[in-house]
Design a protein around this motif. Sequence first.
Motif, PDB file in Angstrom:
ATOM      1  N   VAL A  86     -69.010  45.606  38.218  1.00  0.00           N
ATOM      2  CA  VAL A  86     -68.674  45.736  39.645  1.00  0.00           C
ATOM      3  C   VAL A  86     -68.732  44.406  40.370  1.00  0.00           C
ATOM      4  N   LEU A  87     -69.513  43.439  39.871  1.00  0.00           N
ATOM      5  CA  LEU A  87     -69.518  42.120  40.528  1.00  0.00           C
ATOM      6  C   LEU A  87     -68.119  41.515  40.484  1.00  0.00           C
ATOM      7  N   VAL A  88     -67.501  41.559  39.328  1.00  0.00           N
ATOM      8  CA  VAL A  88     -66.170  40.954  39.194  1.00  0.00           C
ATOM      9  C   VAL A  88     -65.148  41.768  39.983  1.00  0.00           C
ATOM     10  N   ASP A  89     -65.229  43.087  39.869  1.00  0.00           N
ATOM     11  CA  ASP A  89     -64.307  43.939  40.638  1.00  0.00           C
ATOM     12  C   ASP A  89     -64.404  43.621  42.135  1.00  0.00           C
ATOM     13  N   LEU A  90     -65.627  43.487  42.623  1.00  0.00           N
ATOM     14  CA  LEU A  90     -65.817  43.237  44.057  1.00  0.00           C
ATOM     15  C   LEU A  90     -65.272  41.868  44.459  1.00  0.00           C
ATOM     16  N   CYS A  91     -65.586  40.849  43.666  1.00  0.00           N
ATOM     17  CA  CYS A  91     -65.113  39.507  44.025  1.00  0.00           C
ATOM     18  C   CYS A  91     -63.586  39.453  43.993  1.00  0.00           C
ATOM     19  N   GLU A  92     -62.976  40.079  43.004  1.00  0.00           N
ATOM     20  CA  GLU A  92     -61.504  40.126  42.969  1.00  0.00           C
ATOM     21  C   GLU A  92     -60.950  40.854  44.194  1.00  0.00           C
ATOM     22  N   THR A  93     -61.599  41.946  44.565  1.00  0.00           N
ATOM     23  CA  THR A  93     -61.135  42.715  45.732  1.00  0.00           C
ATOM     24  C   THR A  93     -61.188  41.865  46.995  1.00  0.00           C
ATOM     25  N   LEU A  94     -62.305  41.147  47.187  1.00  0.00           N
ATOM     26  CA  LEU A  94     -62.441  40.329  48.401  1.00  0.00           C
ATOM     27  C   LEU A  94     -61.425  39.185  48.401  1.00  0.00           C
ATOM     28  N   VAL A  95     -61.240  38.559  47.245  1.00  0.00           N
ATOM     29  CA  VAL A  95     -60.252  37.474  47.167  1.00  0.00           C
ATOM     30  C   VAL A  95     -58.849  38.013  47.467  1.00  0.00           C
ATOM     31  N   ASP A  96     -58.566  39.229  46.998  1.00  0.00           N
ATOM     32  CA  ASP A  96     -57.263  39.848  47.294  1.00  0.00           C
ATOM     33  C   ASP A  96     -57.092  40.118  48.789  1.00  0.00           C
ATOM     34  N   MET A  97     -58.163  40.548  49.449  1.00  0.00           N
ATOM     35  CA  MET A  97     -58.035  40.977  50.847  1.00  0.00           C
ATOM     36  C   MET A  97     -58.103  39.819  51.843  1.00  0.00           C
ATOM     37  N   ILE A  98     -58.847  38.780  51.534  1.00  0.00           N
ATOM     38  CA  ILE A  98     -59.113  37.705  52.499  1.00  0.00           C
ATOM     39  C   ILE A  98     -58.213  36.526  52.165  1.00  0.00           C
ATOM     40  N   SER A  99     -57.267  36.243  53.052  1.00  0.00           N
ATOM     41  CA  SER A  99     -56.183  35.308  52.719  1.00  0.00           C
ATOM     42  C   SER A  99     -56.676  33.936  52.297  1.00  0.00           C
ATOM     43  N   HIS A 100     -57.700  33.425  52.981  1.00  0.00           N
ATOM     44  CA  HIS A 100     -58.096  32.037  52.672  1.00  0.00           C
ATOM     45  C   HIS A 100     -58.938  31.932  51.411  1.00  0.00           C
ATOM     46  N   PHE A 144     -82.272  40.284  44.301  1.00  0.00           N
ATOM     47  CA  PHE A 144     -81.437  41.489  44.309  1.00  0.00           C
ATOM     48  C   PHE A 144     -79.964  41.177  44.564  1.00  0.00           C
ATOM     49  N   TRP A 145     -79.599  39.903  44.494  1.00  0.00           N
ATOM     50  CA  TRP A 145     -78.224  39.534  44.825  1.00  0.00           C
ATOM     51  C   TRP A 145     -77.225  40.126  43.844  1.00  0.00           C
ATOM     52  N   PHE A 146     -77.645  40.409  42.612  1.00  0.00           N
ATOM     53  CA  PHE A 146     -76.696  40.875  41.601  1.00  0.00           C
ATOM     54  C   PHE A 146     -76.838  42.370  41.327  1.00  0.00           C
ATOM     55  N   SER A 147     -77.555  43.054  42.213  1.00  0.00           N
ATOM     56  CA  SER A 147     -77.736  44.502  42.085  1.00  0.00           C
ATOM     57  C   SER A 147     -76.391  45.191  42.232  1.00  0.00           C
ATOM     58  N   ALA A 148     -76.186  46.207  41.405  1.00  0.00           N
ATOM     59  CA  ALA A 148     -74.864  46.816  41.290  1.00  0.00           C
ATOM     60  C   ALA A 148     -74.578  47.874  42.349  1.00  0.00           C
ATOM     61  N   VAL A 149     -75.611  48.549  42.858  1.00  0.00           N
ATOM     62  CA  VAL A 149     -75.369  49.668  43.781  1.00  0.00           C
ATOM     63  C   VAL A 149     -74.625  49.237  45.047  1.00  0.00           C
ATOM     64  N   PRO A 150     -75.088  48.205  45.752  1.00  0.00           N
ATOM     65  CA  PRO A 150     -74.326  47.821  46.954  1.00  0.00           C
ATOM     66  C   PRO A 150     -72.923  47.327  46.642  1.00  0.00           C
ATOM     67  N   MET A 151     -72.724  46.788  45.443  1.00  0.00           N
ATOM     68  CA  MET A 151     -71.367  46.357  45.067  1.00  0.00           C
ATOM     69  C   MET A 151     -70.445  47.566  44.905  1.00  0.00           C
ATOM     70  N   ALA A 152     -70.964  48.614  44.261  1.00  0.00           N
ATOM     71  CA  ALA A 152     -70.149  49.836  44.126  1.00  0.00           C
ATOM     72  C   ALA A 152     -69.833  50.407  45.509  1.00  0.00           C
ATOM     73  N   ALA A 153     -70.818  50.382  46.403  1.00  0.00           N
ATOM     74  CA  ALA A 153     -70.580  50.867  47.770  1.00  0.00           C
ATOM     75  C   ALA A 153     -69.547  49.995  48.472  1.00  0.00           C
ATOM     76  N   ALA A 154     -69.615  48.685  48.251  1.00  0.00           N
ATOM     77  CA  ALA A 154     -68.676  47.768  48.900  1.00  0.00           C
ATOM     78  C   ALA A 154     -67.252  48.013  48.404  1.00  0.00           C
ATOM     79  N   ILE A 155     -67.100  48.201  47.101  1.00  0.00           N
ATOM     80  CA  ILE A 155     -65.756  48.423  46.558  1.00  0.00           C
ATOM     81  C   ILE A 155     -65.131  49.674  47.177  1.00  0.00           C
ATOM     82  N   GLU A 156     -65.928  50.733  47.316  1.00  0.00           N
ATOM     83  CA  GLU A 156     -65.412  51.970  47.912  1.00  0.00           C
ATOM     84  C   GLU A 156     -65.143  51.776  49.407  1.00  0.00           C
ATOM     85  N   THR A 157     -66.033  51.053  50.102  1.00  0.00           N
ATOM     86  CA  THR A 157     -65.801  50.782  51.525  1.00  0.00           C
ATOM     87  C   THR A 157     -64.483  50.024  51.709  1.00  0.00           C
ATOM     88  N   LEU A 158     -64.279  48.999  50.901  1.00  0.00           N
ATOM     89  CA  LEU A 158     -63.075  48.172  51.048  1.00  0.00           C
ATOM     90  C   LEU A 158     -61.813  48.971  50.737  1.00  0.00           C
TER      91      LEU A 158
END
Lengths: 453, 453
Positions: free
Chosen positions: A124-138, A318-332
């Motif tokens: 989910v770390l990679v999924d989340l970072c890819e999602t944010l890079v996709d959504m945020i133009s800069h 706790f920066w690499f904890s998976a639960v908030p990342m899963a929540a973030a992916i669904e929120t996004l």
Amino acid sequence: MPRPEWLRQGRNPPFLSRLEPNGPSDRRNLMRAKPNDVDLRERAAKVIPNGMFGHEATHLLPASFPQFFSRAKGAYIWDVDGNRYLDFMCAYGPNLLGYGDELIDAAATRQLALGDTMTGPGPVLVDLCETLVDMISHADWVMVCKNGTDATTMALTAARAQTGKRRVLVAEGAYHGAAPWCTPMPGGIVPEERAFISKYKYNDVASLEAAVAAAGDDLAAIFASPFKHDAFEDQALPDPAYARRARELCDQTGAMLIVDDVRAGFRLVRDCSWELVGVRPDLSSWGKSFANGHPISALLGSNSCRAGAEAIYATGSFWFSAVPMAAAIETLRILRESDYLERTIRLGERLREGLAAAAARHGFSLRQTGPVQMPQILFNDDPDFRIGFAWAEAMLERGVYVHPWHNMFLNGAMSETDIDFAIEAADGAFAQVREHVGELEPHATLMSLLGAH
Amino acid sequence: MPRPEWLRQGRNPPFLSRLEPNGPSDRRNLMRAKPNDVDLRERAAKVIPNGMFGHEATHLLPASFPQFFSRAKGAYIWDVDGNRYLDFMCAYGPNLLGYGDELIDAAATRQLALGDTMTGPGPVLVDLCETLVDMISHADWVMVCKNGTDATTMALTAARAQTGKRRVLVAEGAYHGAAPWCTPMPGGIVPEERAFISKYKYNDVASLEAAVAAAGDDLAAIFASPFKHDAFEDQALPDPAYARRARELCDQTGAMLIVDDVRAGFRLVRDCSWELVGVRPDLSSWGKSFANGHPISALLGSNSCRAGAEAIYATGSFWFSAVPMAAAIETLRILRESDYLERTIRLGERLREGLAAAAARHGFSLRQTGPVQMPQILFNDDPDFRIGFAWAEAMLERGVYVHPWHNMFLNGAMSETDIDFAIEAADGAFAQVREHVGELEPHATLMSLLGAH
């Protein structure tokens, strides 16, 4: 509207009051109305400095405001005495789509069953970072973290590492976190910890240019909030000329442009907020809302600051904890696929118009500033906030939680019915304040902070 | 055993390698063995600086160590290619009672249904602070936060606010977090941000006295890890004479004594770790494990530093979230009511004895230092760690995740069967390393960090 003396002078606020902000008689009223809250406050006073600390402490709110909450769902919160409030604070930002969103919390719970804080990150770390890079133009890259302050401090450090320069410009009165370099209340901070931090005036090109000139060849970064959302003051949207000039000055000097989107991120646009004025930063700081209240923040960057990001050391348990990342992916996903943004803007317009009309009916004049979905509501002719405080108390009695000096937030779970409920409450609250306006007194602790002592 | 040159000189480490720590041939082996991990690393390299950052990055581990994990339960983790490992890293500390503890996660999930990040804290904040004050002898109050670095930075700031002094002493090589004042790798940090931070040698009374004398009348605090648990080195238990002298020097000067229990908290004793040497600090920093991996940390203090704590401003978006507090309350109940501590000590002794015997059988000599339940395992006659790295890789192949230069952790979900499994794996791993010991080469990236470049 004057900013608090202690804030302007960079001083620490006077000692905060504990249980009895407005004296014993208020406290008796409070005990009748909210006995469970009073009991918890008395217990908290023993085991927590000042009984509570940080941005959710109620020392600078009207005495009747509850400190403790037992439940939250959708657009509503319940205090520990069972009173329900339509909540325009949204946990100071994290509630973006409604408390306890079932899809988001289900994603979190599914991930919890697999693993949360492990010896390494999950996919989910990679999924989340890819999602944010996709959504945020800069953005070309992401570093996740936990506090908004982590994301702004990493921005500071990465900019210095990238440029080899030291000086960092921040707007007067802007809040970028509670670390030594940026906390607005510098108790326990030594001045050296904020060496090379200079101020400029938001939206003031001449002031920005002068600060850049004063930095000489030592400019590492310019920080900017996406819009001016300082406490105790009217908000202001960014002047595009100012935003563009900040970009130009960074391009000319090699400094990094940093947009601090921790508070406003995803409430103005599904991208970095300065896309609205056509300006792309090198770095942007995110937090609060992109996992709808699950704890995660992030620094996003362009390749223009990748080497700097690769040269800093930043981490947390706790920066690499998976639960908030899963929540973030669904929120996004929901942010992309729903009309939450357009709806909150429509609701914000409805609220602003309704409040203005209700205020006028009772002879009050409001300054409602900033984006409608992140309103700041202040009263004209109310220099010591006594009218605003009384109105907030009267709203609270009617089941609506508004803040008398901090910007508020709408969220995706609010409906037209909720907004109409708030406007109707406001009509009654304005009437009540009008009736007693001659008897109001300013909030004692606030007054000592505002420099009236 | 030399400390890395860059750490001793306070320099930044050289640029970290990305995907191919030991060259293309290693990478081919890796791809055969862990294709999903390699795929995720390649994706991560695009959207995360260095492909990964912080303490869970594997750049300084053997090339075969997986970066990404799909699952964790009890004492075990599973990598994204389905390999299972008995995990002696415990997420670098947070896993105290076993991953996915059902009672703790049920408490978290129940609270999530009520509310997590709200406009104010829940009653669980008060319950938790009372619980910690009850359990930790020196503590009269609690401030919750999110990162261990939050808790150490608040300790620094509260001590300065309490004393009105500036100088803070920390032991050479000790890790107290990743903020500008304390990060071991100062990329992007300006020296002014660590003004008034001085070093002394852990367990060395003369060194401590000299640093205190040099501080003159400007001493705010002495930081101490509960025991010496620095990376790349043998661990050392605290000399009671040193701990007592630190307390005396603080009493004489009015400085605050701070024990940083973030890493060791509740792994040595059900109290502040320095209770074991009969010394009570004014402040102690906690994190990682007291909610068994749910994200929360805390600064605990005595009344001797209450005014200081009340004078600082510290906060974070998710510091008052209720879910990790509910998890912490349940974790602390289990800590009080179970024999997790006595069991992990017994298991640690069994592991230490078993490893020593197995190493000796194959002609190796280990230095197993620190508390048995937080072991550091280094090899004698292995100055560049090549034997340790090879052994860790051989252990990994046998399903046991050990770390070649960082202290490890036992947890309450481990059993004698698990420990015997680890000892048996070690026997095979020692044999394998013995067979190839003449062919080993040191880890290239580690060597550049250790100053061999």
